[in-house]
Design a protein around this motif. Structure first.
Motif, PDB file in Angstrom:
ATOM      1  N   GLY A 188       0.809  -1.208   0.000  1.00  0.00           N
ATOM      2  CA  GLY A 188       0.000   0.000   0.000  1.00  0.00           C
ATOM      3  C   GLY A 188       0.843   1.259   0.000  1.00  0.00           C
ATOM      4  O   GLY A 188       0.548   2.226  -0.704  1.00  0.00           O
ATOM      5  N   ARG A 189       1.928   1.248   0.784  1.00  0.00           N
ATOM      6  CA  ARG A 189       2.810   2.412   0.836  1.00  0.00           C
ATOM      7  C   ARG A 189       3.502   2.634  -0.509  1.00  0.00           C
ATOM      8  O   ARG A 189       3.656   3.765  -0.965  1.00  0.00           O
ATOM      9  CB  ARG A 189       3.843   2.238   1.952  1.00  0.00           C
ATOM     10  N   LEU A 190       3.925   1.538  -1.131  1.00  0.00           N
ATOM     11  CA  LEU A 190       4.568   1.643  -2.444  1.00  0.00           C
ATOM     12  C   LEU A 190       3.609   2.219  -3.476  1.00  0.00           C
ATOM     13  O   LEU A 190       3.966   3.101  -4.266  1.00  0.00           O
ATOM     14  CB  LEU A 190       5.051   0.264  -2.907  1.00  0.00           C
ATOM     15  N   GLU A 191       2.373   1.704  -3.482  1.00  0.00           N
ATOM     16  CA  GLU A 191       1.385   2.179  -4.449  1.00  0.00           C
ATOM     17  C   GLU A 191       1.000   3.628  -4.193  1.00  0.00           C
ATOM     18  O   GLU A 191       0.751   4.388  -5.128  1.00  0.00           O
ATOM     19  CB  GLU A 191       0.141   1.290  -4.397  1.00  0.00           C
ATOM     20  N   HIS A 192       0.938   4.027  -2.920  1.00  0.00           N
ATOM     21  CA  HIS A 192       0.601   5.410  -2.588  1.00  0.00           C
ATOM     22  C   HIS A 192       1.652   6.351  -3.157  1.00  0.00           C
ATOM     23  O   HIS A 192       1.318   7.353  -3.808  1.00  0.00           O
ATOM     24  CB  HIS A 192       0.518   5.570  -1.072  1.00  0.00           C
ATOM     25  N   ARG A 193       2.941   6.010  -2.946  1.00  0.00           N
ATOM     26  CA  ARG A 193       4.009   6.877  -3.445  1.00  0.00           C
ATOM     27  C   ARG A 193       4.003   6.914  -4.968  1.00  0.00           C
ATOM     28  O   ARG A 193       4.193   7.970  -5.581  1.00  0.00           O
ATOM     29  CB  ARG A 193       5.379   6.386  -2.952  1.00  0.00           C
ATOM     30  N   ALA A 194       3.764   5.756  -5.605  1.00  0.00           N
ATOM     31  CA  ALA A 194       3.742   5.707  -7.070  1.00  0.00           C
ATOM     32  C   ALA A 194       2.597   6.554  -7.613  1.00  0.00           C
ATOM     33  O   ALA A 194       2.756   7.261  -8.624  1.00  0.00           O
ATOM     34  CB  ALA A 194       3.604   4.259  -7.539  1.00  0.00           C
ATOM     35  N   ALA A 195       1.444   6.492  -6.936  1.00  0.00           N
ATOM     36  CA  ALA A 195       0.288   7.282  -7.384  1.00  0.00           C
ATOM     37  C   ALA A 195       0.565   8.772  -7.232  1.00  0.00           C
ATOM     38  O   ALA A 195       0.233   9.567  -8.126  1.00  0.00           O
ATOM     39  CB  ALA A 195      -0.951   6.889  -6.580  1.00  0.00           C
ATOM     40  N   ILE A 196       1.173   9.174  -6.120  1.00  0.00           N
ATOM     41  CA  ILE A 196       1.488  10.586  -5.898  1.00  0.00           C
ATOM     42  C   ILE A 196       2.445  11.086  -6.980  1.00  0.00           C
ATOM     43  O   ILE A 196       2.273  12.177  -7.543  1.00  0.00           O
ATOM     44  CB  ILE A 196       2.117  10.797  -4.499  1.00  0.00           C
ATOM     45  N   GLN A 215      -8.021   6.510  -9.409  1.00  0.00           N
ATOM     46  CA  GLN A 215      -7.505   5.896  -8.183  1.00  0.00           C
ATOM     47  C   GLN A 215      -8.608   5.300  -7.313  1.00  0.00           C
ATOM     48  O   GLN A 215      -8.334   4.495  -6.429  1.00  0.00           O
ATOM     49  CB  GLN A 215      -6.709   6.925  -7.379  1.00  0.00           C
ATOM     50  N   LEU A 216      -9.861   5.691  -7.563  1.00  0.00           N
ATOM     51  CA  LEU A 216     -10.964   5.154  -6.759  1.00  0.00           C
ATOM     52  C   LEU A 216     -11.156   3.655  -6.970  1.00  0.00           C
ATOM     53  O   LEU A 216     -11.816   2.989  -6.169  1.00  0.00           O
ATOM     54  CB  LEU A 216     -12.258   5.898  -7.102  1.00  0.00           C
ATOM     55  N   GLN A 217     -10.598   3.129  -8.050  1.00  0.00           N
ATOM     56  CA  GLN A 217     -10.673   1.685  -8.290  1.00  0.00           C
ATOM     57  C   GLN A 217      -9.865   0.916  -7.254  1.00  0.00           C
ATOM     58  O   GLN A 217     -10.199  -0.212  -6.905  1.00  0.00           O
ATOM     59  CB  GLN A 217     -10.162   1.357  -9.693  1.00  0.00           C
ATOM     60  N   PHE A 218      -8.801   1.557  -6.755  1.00  0.00           N
ATOM     61  CA  PHE A 218      -7.883   0.865  -5.855  1.00  0.00           C
ATOM     62  C   PHE A 218      -7.863   1.456  -4.443  1.00  0.00           C
ATOM     63  O   PHE A 218      -7.312   0.839  -3.532  1.00  0.00           O
ATOM     64  CB  PHE A 218      -6.455   0.913  -6.423  1.00  0.00           C
ATOM     65  N   ASN A 219      -8.443   2.642  -4.272  1.00  0.00           N
ATOM     66  CA  ASN A 219      -8.379   3.319  -2.981  1.00  0.00           C
ATOM     67  C   ASN A 219      -9.752   3.837  -2.569  1.00  0.00           C
ATOM     68  O   ASN A 219     -10.611   4.104  -3.418  1.00  0.00           O
ATOM     69  CB  ASN A 219      -7.400   4.493  -3.046  1.00  0.00           C
ATOM     70  N   SER A 220      -9.956   3.998  -1.275  1.00  0.00           N
ATOM     71  CA  SER A 220     -11.208   4.536  -0.762  1.00  0.00           C
ATOM     72  C   SER A 220     -11.259   6.040  -1.019  1.00  0.00           C
ATOM     73  O   SER A 220     -10.216   6.673  -1.246  1.00  0.00           O
ATOM     74  CB  SER A 220     -11.313   4.269   0.741  1.00  0.00           C
ATOM     75  N   VAL A 224      -8.128   8.748  -1.488  1.00  0.00           N
ATOM     76  CA  VAL A 224      -7.955   9.583  -2.674  1.00  0.00           C
ATOM     77  C   VAL A 224      -7.908  11.064  -2.280  1.00  0.00           C
ATOM     78  O   VAL A 224      -7.142  11.847  -2.848  1.00  0.00           O
ATOM     79  CB  VAL A 224      -9.072   9.311  -3.706  1.00  0.00           C
ATOM     80  N   TYR A 225      -8.724  11.439  -1.307  1.00  0.00           N
ATOM     81  CA  TYR A 225      -8.705  12.823  -0.808  1.00  0.00           C
ATOM     82  C   TYR A 225      -7.320  13.168  -0.255  1.00  0.00           C
ATOM     83  O   TYR A 225      -6.784  14.257  -0.517  1.00  0.00           O
ATOM     84  CB  TYR A 225      -9.760  12.998   0.278  1.00  0.00           C
ATOM     85  N   MET A 226      -6.731  12.246   0.493  1.00  0.00           N
ATOM     86  CA  MET A 226      -5.402  12.473   1.046  1.00  0.00           C
ATOM     87  C   MET A 226      -4.368  12.603  -0.073  1.00  0.00           C
ATOM     88  O   MET A 226      -3.456  13.432   0.006  1.00  0.00           O
ATOM     89  CB  MET A 226      -5.023  11.328   1.981  1.00  0.00           C
TER      90      MET A 226
END
Length: 242
Positions: A188-196, A215-220, A224-226
């Motif tokens: 999750g941390r890896l994907e968060h950084r990649a998305a940012i 991103q709503l497909q993979f995150n709440s 996504v707001y964060m």
């Protein structure tokens, strides 16, 4: 979260006239035509059956087939006769492949150090973390032979639940061992950084909005707001620094 597929079903077949025995005496790294053709064909079949997702973390695999990993569930170093066994092979991302190799190395190292207390300079102790017993099964047919969730033999959601944001929750001990061994909750941390990083490259509010919606497909929604807040802060900071 949609995990894409529960297990590899149907298991791909060898091409006509070829069996696992056809590769006897050939190392996995061989450049022989039969080995190259086998790997190329199997990658394509597995990519289709796995819906283009990693067999462990269910993240999308790279679109370029050579960039994906043909993962040996039972390590080929430990049990080389399973190197070309299709039920011992699945496509994984480089992150999960690396984590699994790390788990194998750590277990072997720990057992070797333990043996050294009784025997000076012992031979390396080889043990596969995915196996219930250090005696490998004669054939890969039973889920009961494995301590981790098997890509071909186990139904993934019976052992692991995946929440949005790539949060992995155990449902069984087999699921727990798989999550822990592969360090899946670091995904999750890896994907968060990649998305940012990807969202930070967008230009204009419309592009950013489209990217966030994807991103709503993979995150709440809250996740996504964060992401949006982090990207906007980054863009504002960059603008102030010019």
């Amino acid at each position: 979260m949609n995990i894409g597929f529960e297990r590899i079903d149907p298991t791909p077949s060898y091409v006509l006239g070829i069996t696992a025995a056809s590769f006897a005496g050939l190392p996995w790294t061989s450049k022989a035509a039969i080995v190259t053709a086998f790997k190329t064909s199997l990658k394509l079949e597995l990519r289709s059956t796995q819906r283009g997702l990693c067999c462990y973390c269910r993240r999308p695999l790279p679109s370029d087939p050579p960039a994906t990993h043909l993962e040996h569930f039972i390590e080929k170093e430990a049990w080389s006769h399973f190197a070309f066994e299709i039920r011992n092979l699945a496509l994984s991302c480089s992150t999960c492949n690396g984590k699994k190799n790390k788990a194998y190395a750590l277990l072997c190292g720990r057992l070797t150090r333990r043996a050294s207390k009784n025997v000076p300079n012992p031979a390396k102790v080889v043990r596969c973390p995915v196996l219930v017993s250090n005696v490998a099964p004669v054939a890969i047919t039973s889920s009961a032979d494995f301590r981790w969730v098997h890509p071909h033999l186990d139904t993934f959601s019976e052992h692991i639940t995946v929440r949005k944001g790539y949060v992995f929750q155990k449902r069984t001990m087999k699921g727990h061992r798989t999550i822990k061994g592969l360090e899946l909750n670091s995904v999750g941390r890896l994907e968060h950084r990649a998305a940012i990083e990807k969202l930070s490259l967008t230009t204009g509010p419309i592009s950013l909005t489209i990217g966030l919606a994807a991103q709503l497909q993979f995150n709440s929604p809250s996740q996504v707001y964060m992401m949006a807040a982090e990207v906007i802060r980054g863009k504002l900071k960059g603008a102030q620094g010019r």
